[in-house]
Design a protein around this motif. Structure first.
Motif, PDB file in Angstrom:
ATOM      1  N   ALA A 141       0.846  -1.202   0.000  1.00 37.34           N
ATOM      2  CA  ALA A 141       0.000   0.000   0.000  1.00 37.34           C
ATOM      3  C   ALA A 141       0.872   1.238   0.000  1.00 37.34           C
ATOM      4  O   ALA A 141       1.883   1.298   0.698  1.00 37.34           O
ATOM      5  CB  ALA A 141      -0.928   0.001   1.207  1.00 37.34           C
ATOM      6  N   SER A 142       0.485   2.201  -0.824  1.00 36.60           N
ATOM      7  CA  SER A 142       1.093   3.528  -0.779  1.00 36.60           C
ATOM      8  C   SER A 142       0.108   4.441  -0.067  1.00 36.60           C
ATOM      9  O   SER A 142      -0.956   3.994   0.390  1.00 36.60           O
ATOM     10  CB  SER A 142       1.348   4.024  -2.199  1.00 36.60           C
ATOM     11  OG  SER A 142       0.109   4.302  -2.827  1.00 36.60           O
ATOM     12  N   SER A 143       0.446   5.720   0.002  1.00 40.19           N
ATOM     13  CA  SER A 143      -0.511   6.651   0.608  1.00 40.19           C
ATOM     14  C   SER A 143      -1.755   6.780  -0.249  1.00 40.19           C
ATOM     15  O   SER A 143      -2.805   7.216   0.226  1.00 40.19           O
ATOM     16  CB  SER A 143       0.150   8.015   0.799  1.00 40.19           C
ATOM     17  OG  SER A 143       0.607   8.501  -0.438  1.00 40.19           O
ATOM     18  N   GLU A 144      -1.655   6.394  -1.541  1.00 41.00           N
ATOM     19  CA  GLU A 144      -2.781   6.535  -2.464  1.00 41.00           C
ATOM     20  C   GLU A 144      -3.664   5.305  -2.514  1.00 41.00           C
ATOM     21  O   GLU A 144      -4.884   5.413  -2.560  1.00 41.00           O
ATOM     22  CB  GLU A 144      -2.266   6.799  -3.896  1.00 41.00           C
ATOM     23  CG  GLU A 144      -1.282   7.931  -4.025  1.00 41.00           C
ATOM     24  CD  GLU A 144      -1.892   9.253  -3.625  1.00 41.00           C
ATOM     25  OE1 GLU A 144      -3.088   9.433  -3.893  1.00 41.00           O
ATOM     26  OE2 GLU A 144      -1.172  10.081  -3.042  1.00 41.00           O
ATOM     27  N   ALA A 145      -3.021   4.131  -2.547  1.00 42.75           N
ATOM     28  CA  ALA A 145      -3.810   2.940  -2.850  1.00 42.75           C
ATOM     29  C   ALA A 145      -3.037   1.671  -2.552  1.00 42.75           C
ATOM     30  O   ALA A 145      -1.802   1.671  -2.502  1.00 42.75           O
ATOM     31  CB  ALA A 145      -4.190   2.952  -4.341  1.00 42.75           C
ATOM     32  N   SER A 146      -3.801   0.605  -2.409  1.00 38.55           N
ATOM     33  CA  SER A 146      -3.248  -0.733  -2.331  1.00 38.55           C
ATOM     34  C   SER A 146      -2.756  -1.135  -3.721  1.00 38.55           C
ATOM     35  O   SER A 146      -3.380  -0.798  -4.723  1.00 38.55           O
ATOM     36  CB  SER A 146      -4.365  -1.666  -1.851  1.00 38.55           C
ATOM     37  OG  SER A 146      -3.988  -3.000  -1.903  1.00 38.55           O
ATOM     38  N   PHE A 147      -1.607  -1.843  -3.816  1.00 42.53           N
ATOM     39  CA  PHE A 147      -1.107  -2.245  -5.139  1.00 42.53           C
ATOM     40  C   PHE A 147      -0.386  -3.575  -5.077  1.00 42.53           C
ATOM     41  O   PHE A 147      -0.068  -4.079  -3.993  1.00 42.53           O
ATOM     42  CB  PHE A 147      -0.210  -1.146  -5.733  1.00 42.53           C
ATOM     43  CG  PHE A 147       1.097  -0.939  -5.001  1.00 42.53           C
ATOM     44  CD1 PHE A 147       2.240  -1.646  -5.362  1.00 42.53           C
ATOM     45  CD2 PHE A 147       1.190  -0.029  -3.956  1.00 42.53           C
ATOM     46  CE1 PHE A 147       3.446  -1.449  -4.700  1.00 42.53           C
ATOM     47  CE2 PHE A 147       2.397   0.178  -3.288  1.00 42.53           C
ATOM     48  CZ  PHE A 147       3.521  -0.536  -3.656  1.00 42.53           C
ATOM     49  N   THR A 148      -0.152  -4.131  -6.256  1.00 38.99           N
ATOM     50  CA  THR A 148       0.532  -5.412  -6.377  1.00 38.99           C
ATOM     51  C   THR A 148       1.904  -5.173  -7.008  1.00 38.99           C
ATOM     52  O   THR A 148       1.984  -4.731  -8.158  1.00 38.99           O
ATOM     53  CB  THR A 148      -0.279  -6.374  -7.267  1.00 38.99           C
ATOM     54  OG1 THR A 148      -1.583  -6.537  -6.688  1.00 38.99           O
ATOM     55  CG2 THR A 148       0.399  -7.732  -7.371  1.00 38.99           C
ATOM     56  N   PRO A 149       2.989  -5.438  -6.262  1.00 41.66           N
ATOM     57  CA  PRO A 149       4.318  -5.226  -6.838  1.00 41.66           C
ATOM     58  C   PRO A 149       4.601  -6.197  -7.978  1.00 41.66           C
ATOM     59  O   PRO A 149       4.148  -7.345  -7.943  1.00 41.66           O
ATOM     60  CB  PRO A 149       5.264  -5.459  -5.654  1.00 41.66           C
ATOM     61  CG  PRO A 149       4.477  -6.220  -4.656  1.00 41.66           C
ATOM     62  CD  PRO A 149       3.029  -5.929  -4.886  1.00 41.66           C
ATOM     63  N   ALA A 150       5.319  -5.706  -8.980  1.00 40.80           N
ATOM     64  CA  ALA A 150       5.743  -6.523 -10.127  1.00 40.80           C
ATOM     65  C   ALA A 150       4.562  -7.196 -10.830  1.00 40.80           C
ATOM     66  O   ALA A 150       4.736  -8.248 -11.437  1.00 40.80           O
ATOM     67  CB  ALA A 150       6.778  -7.557  -9.696  1.00 40.80           C
ATOM     68  N   TYR A 151       3.397  -6.603 -10.766  1.00 40.10           N
ATOM     69  CA  TYR A 151       2.216  -7.217 -11.394  1.00 40.10           C
ATOM     70  C   TYR A 151       2.439  -7.422 -12.891  1.00 40.10           C
ATOM     71  O   TYR A 151       2.045  -8.431 -13.469  1.00 40.10           O
ATOM     72  CB  TYR A 151       0.987  -6.332 -11.151  1.00 40.10           C
ATOM     73  CG  TYR A 151      -0.287  -6.883 -11.742  1.00 40.10           C
ATOM     74  CD1 TYR A 151      -0.992  -7.895 -11.090  1.00 40.10           C
ATOM     75  CD2 TYR A 151      -0.790  -6.405 -12.951  1.00 40.10           C
ATOM     76  CE1 TYR A 151      -2.147  -8.415 -11.626  1.00 40.10           C
ATOM     77  CE2 TYR A 151      -1.948  -6.916 -13.497  1.00 40.10           C
ATOM     78  CZ  TYR A 151      -2.626  -7.925 -12.827  1.00 40.10           C
ATOM     79  OH  TYR A 151      -3.779  -8.434 -13.376  1.00 40.10           O
ATOM     80  N   ASP A 152       3.055  -6.426 -13.539  1.00 39.53           N
ATOM     81  CA  ASP A 152       3.320  -6.524 -14.978  1.00 39.53           C
ATOM     82  C   ASP A 152       4.803  -6.745 -15.261  1.00 39.53           C
ATOM     83  O   ASP A 152       5.310  -6.335 -16.304  1.00 39.53           O
ATOM     84  CB  ASP A 152       2.819  -5.264 -15.703  1.00 39.53           C
ATOM     85  CG  ASP A 152       1.356  -5.391 -16.118  1.00 39.53           C
ATOM     86  OD1 ASP A 152       0.890  -6.534 -16.322  1.00 39.53           O
ATOM     87  OD2 ASP A 152       0.676  -4.356 -16.229  1.00 39.53           O
ATOM     88  N   GLY A 153       5.495  -7.403 -14.333  1.00 37.75           N
ATOM     89  CA  GLY A 153       6.910  -7.689 -14.518  1.00 37.75           C
ATOM     90  C   GLY A 153       7.761  -6.876 -13.549  1.00 37.75           C
ATOM     91  O   GLY A 153       7.250  -6.026 -12.818  1.00 37.75           O
ATOM     92  N   PRO A 154       9.076  -7.147 -13.564  1.00 38.09           N
ATOM     93  CA  PRO A 154       9.959  -6.485 -12.602  1.00 38.09           C
ATOM     94  C   PRO A 154       9.844  -4.967 -12.670  1.00 38.09           C
ATOM     95  O   PRO A 154       9.935  -4.365 -13.747  1.00 38.09           O
ATOM     96  CB  PRO A 154      11.357  -6.956 -13.032  1.00 38.09           C
ATOM     97  CG  PRO A 154      11.112  -8.255 -13.723  1.00 38.09           C
ATOM     98  CD  PRO A 154       9.785  -8.114 -14.414  1.00 38.09           C
TER      99      PRO A 154
END
Ligand code: COA
Length: 170
Positions: free
Chosen positions: A134-147
Motif C-alpha cells: 500500500a502507498s498513501s494513495e492505494a493498495s497495489f501489487t508489486p511486479a504485477y506486470d513484470g519487474p
C-alpha cells in the motif's frame, strides 16, 4: 465542445502513438500500446476527434477468458482537453457497450505513482482491489506486470449500477 467519439480506425494508431509518451508526462508508454487495439479490438477501442485532430482515446477489449469482463488497457486525453469530461465520456461508452453485451464488470490497472489516474478511476466508480502493498494513495501489487512494474488494480461492477448515457454523440 464539438468533439465526436467513434470506434477507432487502424490509421488512428499512427496519429495516437506519436503522442502517447507526451500525454503520459514523458513516461515510456508507446511500447505498451500495439496497433492490434486499433485493428483487432475496434469494438472496444474509441477515439475522440475535434477538427480532425485526435484529442483522446480508450483502448480496451472483452476478455477471452471471462466474457463477463471488459478490460481498459489505455485511456488518455490530450493535456489541453483534460477536465472537460472526455475521460468520463469514454468510460460511459465502454460501460454502456459492456452492459449491452451482458458483461458484468470493467477492469483496469494503473501505476501506483499515477495519482491522477487513481483519482479519476475512483471518480468513475472503480473500486481498488486489494494488493499486498500500500502507498498513501492505494493498495497495489508489486511486479504485477513484470519487474519494477507495480500496479493498482481497478474493478467497476456493472450489475446494479446505473449505466449512464453517453454525453458525447458520434
Ligand atoms: C486520467 C485522464 C484520462 C482523465 O481524463 P479527463 O478527460 O481529464 O477526465 P474528466 O474530465 O472526464 O474527469 C472525470 C472526473 O474525474 C475527475 N478527475 C479527472 N482527472 C483528475 C485528477 N487528475 N485528479 C482528481 N480528479 C480527476 C474529474 O474531476 C471528474 O470528476 P467530477 O465530475 O467530479 O469533476 C487524463 O488525465 C489523462 O489522459 N491522463 C494521462 C494518461 C493516464 O494516466 N491515463 C490513465 C491510465 S491508463
Amino acid at each position: 465542445m464539438s468533439v465526436t467519439i467513434h470506434h477507432a480506425e487502424s490509421d488512428d494508431f499512427d496519429r495516437i502513438i506519436a503522442s502517447v509518451d507526451v500525454w503520459w508526462s514523458g513516461r515510456q508508454m508507446a511500447g505498451m500500446l500495439p496497433r492490434l487495439f486499433f485493428t483487432h479490438f475496434r469494438p472496444w477501442t474509441y477515439v475522440a476527434v475535434h477538427d480532425e485532430a485526435i484529442v483522446g482515446f480508450l483502448a480496451g477489449f472483452r476478455s477471452q477468458t471471462d466474457p463477463n469482463q471488459v478490460y481498459c488497457h489505455f485511456i488518455g486525453v490530450d493535456p489541453g482537453w483534460r477536465g472537460r469530461g472526455l475521460g468520463e465520456a469514454f468510460y460511459q461508452r465502454l460501460f454502456v457497450a459492456a452492459a449491452t453485451q451482458g458483461c458484468h464488470e470493467v477492469l483496469a490497472v494503473t501505476a501506483p505513482t499515477n495519482r491522477s489516474s487513481i483519482a479519476f478511476h475512483t471518480r468513475m466508480g472503480f473500486e481498488i482491489l486489494p494488493g499486498p502493498c500500500a502507498s498513501s494513495e492505494a493498495s497495489f501489487t508489486p511486479a504485477y506486470d513484470g519487474p519494477g512494474e507495480d500496479r493498482v488494480r481497478f474493478r467497476r461492477p456493472l450489475d446494479g449500477s446505473p449505466v449512464p448515457s453517453p454525453s458525447i454523440d458520434d
